[in-house]
Design a protein around this motif. Sequence first.
Motif, PDB file in Angstrom:
ATOM      1  N   MET A  57     -30.367  36.376 -32.216  1.00 35.72           N
ATOM      2  CA  MET A  57     -31.036  35.151 -31.783  1.00 35.72           C
ATOM      3  C   MET A  57     -30.378  34.600 -30.523  1.00 35.72           C
ATOM      4  SD  MET A  57     -31.714  33.399 -35.517  1.00 35.72           S
ATOM      5  CE  MET A  57     -32.589  31.962 -34.891  1.00 35.72           C
ATOM      6  N   ALA A  58     -29.059  34.706 -30.438  1.00 35.86           N
ATOM      7  CA  ALA A  58     -28.361  34.261 -29.231  1.00 35.86           C
ATOM      8  C   ALA A  58     -28.797  35.085 -28.024  1.00 35.86           C
ATOM      9  CB  ALA A  58     -26.848  34.361 -29.431  1.00 35.86           C
ATOM     10  N   GLU A  59     -28.986  36.399 -28.219  1.00 30.45           N
ATOM     11  CA  GLU A  59     -29.452  37.248 -27.123  1.00 30.45           C
ATOM     12  C   GLU A  59     -30.853  36.829 -26.666  1.00 30.45           C
ATOM     13  OE1 GLU A  59     -29.243  41.364 -28.083  1.00 30.45           O
ATOM     14  OE2 GLU A  59     -27.087  41.341 -28.484  1.00 30.45           O
ATOM     15  N   GLU A  60     -31.714  36.478 -27.619  1.00 32.62           N
ATOM     16  CA  GLU A  60     -33.054  35.998 -27.269  1.00 32.62           C
ATOM     17  C   GLU A  60     -32.977  34.734 -26.416  1.00 32.62           C
ATOM     18  OE1 GLU A  60     -35.741  35.509 -30.520  1.00 32.62           O
ATOM     19  OE2 GLU A  60     -35.107  37.355 -31.498  1.00 32.62           O
ATOM     20  N   GLU A  61     -32.108  33.788 -26.837  1.00 32.69           N
ATOM     21  CA  GLU A  61     -31.973  32.556 -26.073  1.00 32.69           C
ATOM     22  C   GLU A  61     -31.449  32.839 -24.665  1.00 32.69           C
ATOM     23  OE1 GLU A  61     -33.139  29.696 -27.510  1.00 32.69           O
ATOM     24  OE2 GLU A  61     -33.678  31.161 -29.044  1.00 32.69           O
ATOM     25  N   ASN A  62     -30.526  33.773 -24.548  1.00 30.43           N
ATOM     26  CA  ASN A  62     -30.000  34.128 -23.227  1.00 30.43           C
ATOM     27  C   ASN A  62     -31.076  34.748 -22.342  1.00 30.43           C
ATOM     28  OD1 ASN A  62     -27.294  33.227 -23.357  1.00 30.43           O
ATOM     29  ND2 ASN A  62     -26.691  35.023 -24.547  1.00 30.43           N
ATOM     30  N   SER A  63     -31.973  35.548 -22.941  1.00 31.28           N
ATOM     31  CA  SER A  63     -33.072  36.113 -22.151  1.00 31.28           C
ATOM     32  C   SER A  63     -34.032  35.018 -21.687  1.00 31.28           C
ATOM     33  CB  SER A  63     -33.816  37.178 -22.953  1.00 31.28           C
ATOM     34  OG  SER A  63     -34.536  36.605 -24.036  1.00 31.28           O
ATOM     35  N   HIS A  64     -34.279  34.023 -22.564  1.00 29.54           N
ATOM     36  CA  HIS A  64     -35.098  32.873 -22.158  1.00 29.54           C
ATOM     37  C   HIS A  64     -34.431  32.133 -21.006  1.00 29.54           C
ATOM     38  CE1 HIS A  64     -36.894  32.575 -26.511  1.00 29.54           C
ATOM     39  NE2 HIS A  64     -37.267  33.665 -25.872  1.00 29.54           N
ATOM     40  N   ARG A  65     -33.125  31.928 -21.115  1.00 30.03           N
ATOM     41  CA  ARG A  65     -32.381  31.216 -20.071  1.00 30.03           C
ATOM     42  C   ARG A  65     -32.482  31.948 -18.735  1.00 30.03           C
ATOM     43  NH1 ARG A  65     -27.296  31.951 -17.945  1.00 30.03           N
ATOM     44  NH2 ARG A  65     -26.974  33.657 -19.419  1.00 30.03           N
ATOM     45  N   GLN A  66     -32.348  33.278 -18.768  1.00 31.65           N
ATOM     46  CA  GLN A  66     -32.403  34.037 -17.523  1.00 31.65           C
ATOM     47  C   GLN A  66     -33.784  33.936 -16.879  1.00 31.65           C
ATOM     48  OE1 GLN A  66     -29.676  35.533 -16.008  1.00 31.65           O
ATOM     49  NE2 GLN A  66     -31.184  35.443 -14.344  1.00 31.65           N
ATOM     50  N   SER A  67     -34.839  33.961 -17.685  1.00 32.72           N
ATOM     51  CA  SER A  67     -36.198  33.813 -17.146  1.00 32.72           C
ATOM     52  C   SER A  67     -36.371  32.455 -16.482  1.00 32.72           C
ATOM     53  CB  SER A  67     -37.223  33.983 -18.262  1.00 32.72           C
ATOM     54  OG  SER A  67     -37.152  35.273 -18.834  1.00 32.72           O
ATOM     55  N   LEU A  68     -35.815  31.425 -17.105  1.00 34.34           N
ATOM     56  CA  LEU A  68     -35.909  30.077 -16.535  1.00 34.34           C
ATOM     57  C   LEU A  68     -35.107  29.970 -15.240  1.00 34.34           C
ATOM     58  CD1 LEU A  68     -35.540  28.175 -19.904  1.00 34.34           C
ATOM     59  CD2 LEU A  68     -37.517  27.968 -18.391  1.00 34.34           C
ATOM     60  N   ILE A  69     -33.924  30.573 -15.206  1.00 33.48           N
ATOM     61  CA  ILE A  69     -33.105  30.546 -13.990  1.00 33.48           C
ATOM     62  C   ILE A  69     -33.822  31.270 -12.855  1.00 33.48           C
ATOM     63  CG2 ILE A  69     -30.974  31.409 -12.948  1.00 33.48           C
ATOM     64  CD1 ILE A  69     -29.562  30.858 -15.585  1.00 33.48           C
TER      65      ILE A  69
END
Length: 327
Positions: A57-69
Amino acid sequence: MLSRFFGHRRHDLPSLSEQQILALAISSEEDDARIYLAYADGLRDDFPQSAKVFEDMAEEENSHRQSLIDLHQQRFGSQIPLIRREHVKGYLERKPDWLVRPLGIDKVREMAEKMEEQAYRFYTEALKLVRDASTRKLLGDLAIAEKAHESLAHRLGIEHTPDAVQRDEKQTERRQFILTYIQPGLAGLMDGSVSTLAPIFAAAFATQDTWQTFLVGLSASLGAGISMGFTEAAHDDGKLSGRGSPLKRGLANGLMTAIGGLGHALPYLIPDFWTATTIAALVVFVELWAIAYIQHRFMETPFFRAAIQVVLGGSLVLATGILIGNA
């Protein structure tokens, strides 16, 4: 009560620019990823498979963060404004994981479900506020991703049955009831019961006039109820936190604040001073223990700790009022 008026100022989500909304989404995803990793660390020894779920789940959140960045860099450049959840109205405060240890699987599951629900609410509300097509697409995709997450119970290896579904629905209904009525009502009862102790009993022992004491108690209780009710209603519109109607929460908070104060003010309608004071003291005793019970019953606070906090604190305030009244 005053701290709720004079605490640091928070902004409403609609007042944020599109850049600030993206910055808030980035910081939120970063925080969620760190929280999930902390949960994984806390569960690893006793629940290694569940810990792996939270790492994913943490990896999923990090992928969301990268898309937003990436989107922020395309639209606004590399300088991301510093804006966090605590700067925006409506977000439920989250305790650091070290404050809620030891971590049990049920506690972590409940907290993670709240996080996912709030993330979905945020993206749904943010989607209404942006015009740029690429931003709308990304926020919409993230809202779908949060909503379409597999059931956390399923991801933790708990089999779903019709009975389990019904239990989940009942738990959701109970949680909503607590957030909308119990939590603000309990806060009001605590404030009304404790904050009015000192002025009422100070007036009683200073004047030994039951009618004047009743008027002091009446004004303190109603004034506190009105201010607390309006503050609760204005504090959070419920859209991001999921706490329900601000009107319902404001009424629950205001009414219980007034009731908490009136409980030990009404005995002073009795003309005899010592009879009225004895009854008022007994009412205070019942009020404080009722608050401790409600905290234990609905807020899952250990009863002994709730009793120490409420009864000891209320007793000190009561003693303060009596001492000042006899000065």
